[in-house]
Write a protein that holds these residues in place. Structure first.
Motif, PDB file in Angstrom:
ATOM      1  N   LEU A   1     -30.791 126.318 -32.642  1.00 42.66           N
ATOM      2  CA  LEU A   1     -29.785 126.986 -33.466  1.00 42.66           C
ATOM      3  C   LEU A   1     -30.184 127.018 -34.933  1.00 42.66           C
ATOM      4  N   ILE A   2     -30.755 125.939 -35.426  1.00 41.65           N
ATOM      5  CA  ILE A   2     -31.203 125.908 -36.824  1.00 41.65           C
ATOM      6  C   ILE A   2     -32.357 126.889 -37.025  1.00 41.65           C
ATOM      7  N   TYR A   3     -33.271 126.940 -36.077  1.00 43.37           N
ATOM      8  CA  TYR A   3     -34.404 127.861 -36.150  1.00 43.37           C
ATOM      9  C   TYR A   3     -33.919 129.316 -36.231  1.00 43.37           C
ATOM     10  N   ALA A   4     -32.915 129.652 -35.434  1.00 39.90           N
ATOM     11  CA  ALA A   4     -32.435 131.031 -35.354  1.00 39.90           C
ATOM     12  C   ALA A   4     -31.354 131.355 -36.382  1.00 39.90           C
ATOM     13  N   MET A   5     -31.051 130.427 -37.267  1.00 36.97           N
ATOM     14  CA  MET A   5     -29.991 130.618 -38.252  1.00 36.97           C
ATOM     15  C   MET A   5     -30.394 131.708 -39.256  1.00 36.97           C
ATOM     16  N   PRO A   6     -29.602 132.782 -39.365  1.00 30.76           N
ATOM     17  CA  PRO A   6     -29.999 133.879 -40.244  1.00 30.76           C
ATOM     18  C   PRO A   6     -29.926 133.539 -41.734  1.00 30.76           C
ATOM     19  N   THR A   7     -28.930 132.765 -42.134  1.00 32.61           N
ATOM     20  CA  THR A   7     -28.791 132.364 -43.537  1.00 32.61           C
ATOM     21  C   THR A   7     -28.548 130.868 -43.594  1.00 32.61           C
ATOM     22  N   LYS A   8     -28.652 130.306 -44.764  1.00 29.66           N
ATOM     23  CA  LYS A   8     -28.467 128.859 -44.917  1.00 29.66           C
ATOM     24  C   LYS A   8     -27.165 128.531 -45.649  1.00 29.66           C
ATOM     25  N   PHE A  14     -38.399 128.046 -29.845  1.00 28.36           N
ATOM     26  CA  PHE A  14     -39.273 128.324 -30.980  1.00 28.36           C
ATOM     27  C   PHE A  14     -40.722 127.917 -30.708  1.00 28.36           C
ATOM     28  N   LEU A  15     -41.033 127.646 -29.441  1.00 25.38           N
ATOM     29  CA  LEU A  15     -42.396 127.316 -29.009  1.00 25.38           C
ATOM     30  C   LEU A  15     -42.813 128.301 -27.923  1.00 25.38           C
ATOM     31  N   PRO A  16     -44.116 128.462 -27.699  1.00 23.28           N
ATOM     32  CA  PRO A  16     -44.537 129.359 -26.613  1.00 23.28           C
ATOM     33  C   PRO A  16     -43.899 128.952 -25.286  1.00 23.28           C
ATOM     34  N   ASN A  17     -43.518 129.943 -24.505  1.00 23.83           N
ATOM     35  CA  ASN A  17     -42.864 129.710 -23.221  1.00 23.83           C
ATOM     36  C   ASN A  17     -43.869 129.150 -22.214  1.00 23.83           C
ATOM     37  N   LYS A  22     -31.426 132.792 -28.451  1.00 28.60           N
ATOM     38  CA  LYS A  22     -31.487 133.198 -29.861  1.00 28.60           C
ATOM     39  C   LYS A  22     -32.841 132.836 -30.468  1.00 28.60           C
ATOM     40  N   ALA A  23     -33.262 131.591 -30.256  1.00 28.45           N
ATOM     41  CA  ALA A  23     -34.532 131.130 -30.822  1.00 28.45           C
ATOM     42  C   ALA A  23     -35.710 131.866 -30.191  1.00 28.45           C
ATOM     43  N   GLU A  75     -40.360 135.383 -30.451  1.00 29.07           N
ATOM     44  CA  GLU A  75     -41.174 136.462 -29.879  1.00 29.07           C
ATOM     45  C   GLU A  75     -41.302 137.636 -30.842  1.00 29.07           C
ATOM     46  N   ASN A  76     -40.245 137.914 -31.592  1.00 31.16           N
ATOM     47  CA  ASN A  76     -40.301 138.966 -32.601  1.00 31.16           C
ATOM     48  C   ASN A  76     -41.325 138.601 -33.688  1.00 31.16           C
ATOM     49  N   GLN A  77     -41.311 137.356 -34.125  1.00 30.85           N
ATOM     50  CA  GLN A  77     -42.284 136.917 -35.136  1.00 30.85           C
ATOM     51  C   GLN A  77     -43.709 136.958 -34.583  1.00 30.85           C
ATOM     52  N   GLN A  78     -43.886 136.603 -33.325  1.00 31.14           N
ATOM     53  CA  GLN A  78     -45.212 136.647 -32.700  1.00 31.14           C
ATOM     54  C   GLN A  78     -45.737 138.085 -32.667  1.00 31.14           C
ATOM     55  N   GLN A  79     -44.873 139.023 -32.308  1.00 32.46           N
ATOM     56  CA  GLN A  79     -45.268 140.431 -32.264  1.00 32.46           C
ATOM     57  C   GLN A  79     -45.646 140.933 -33.640  1.00 32.46           C
ATOM     58  N   GLN A  80     -44.874 140.564 -34.655  1.00 30.19           N
ATOM     59  CA  GLN A  80     -45.173 140.990 -36.019  1.00 30.19           C
ATOM     60  C   GLN A  80     -46.518 140.431 -36.484  1.00 30.19           C
TER      61      GLN A  80
END
Length: 162
Positions: free
Chosen positions: A46-53, A124-127, A144-145, A150-155
């Motif tokens: 949840l912290i990893y996928a948190m959009p804002t702080k 937040f780690l490889p599956n 969520k994470a 996966e989006n960051q990996q693709q980018q």
């Protein structure tokens, strides 16, 4: 005498509780450390996928954390109470132990499946492909994470190919 309890409040402001601090389980059940680790994984997702702080966002993820973990903790709590009864030196303990030692294997498997299917994965780690026979329940925090990871990996792959 050991106290077993699942507390109603797990967070306040920017402070959150995990493990025995919010759900005390009898050590006879063997669930205490495992539920604490599952709490940590859920919270990390949840912290990893948190959009804002922001404070509001932190409070929301703490509420999501408790909502996600509560059913699994209650399942572990019930199992812990049954195990505690089985080691009790009373007629109830003797009856529970009698039935537990004579329970058919299919019922044991059903009971164990129910206990191990609540196991959040770090999104937040490889599956890693599933290797066990019990498919875990996919948790909302992992989804969520995993989506963000996966989006960051693709980018990163697209940036490397340019």
């Amino acid at each position: 005498m050991l106290e077993e309890k699942v507390f109603k409040t797990w967070h306040h402001g920017r402070c959150v509780l995990m493990g025995d601090a919010c759900h005390k389980l009898n050590p006879a059940g063997g669930h205490g450390a495992v539920t604490a680790m599952h709490d940590a994984i859920t919270l990390a997702n949840l912290i990893y996928a948190m959009p804002t702080k922001t404070s509001d966002e932190i409070n929301r993820i703490f509420e999501d954390y408790q909502k996600e973990r509560y059913p699994a903790v209650m399942e572990a709590f019930k199992g812990s109470q049954i195990m505690a009864k089985s080691i009790e030196k009373s007629i109830t303990g003797a009856l529970v132990l009698f039935f537990m030692t004579r329970m058919p294997m299919w019922l044991w498997r059903l009971s164990l499946k129910k206990m191990v299917q609540y196991r959040p994965q770090a999104g937040f780690l490889p599956n890693i492909p599933l290797q066990g026979s019990v498919v875990p329940i996919v948790s909302p925090s992992e989804q969520k994470a995993r989506a963000l990871f996966e989006n960051q990996q693709q980018q990163e792959q697209q940036a490397a190919s340019i």
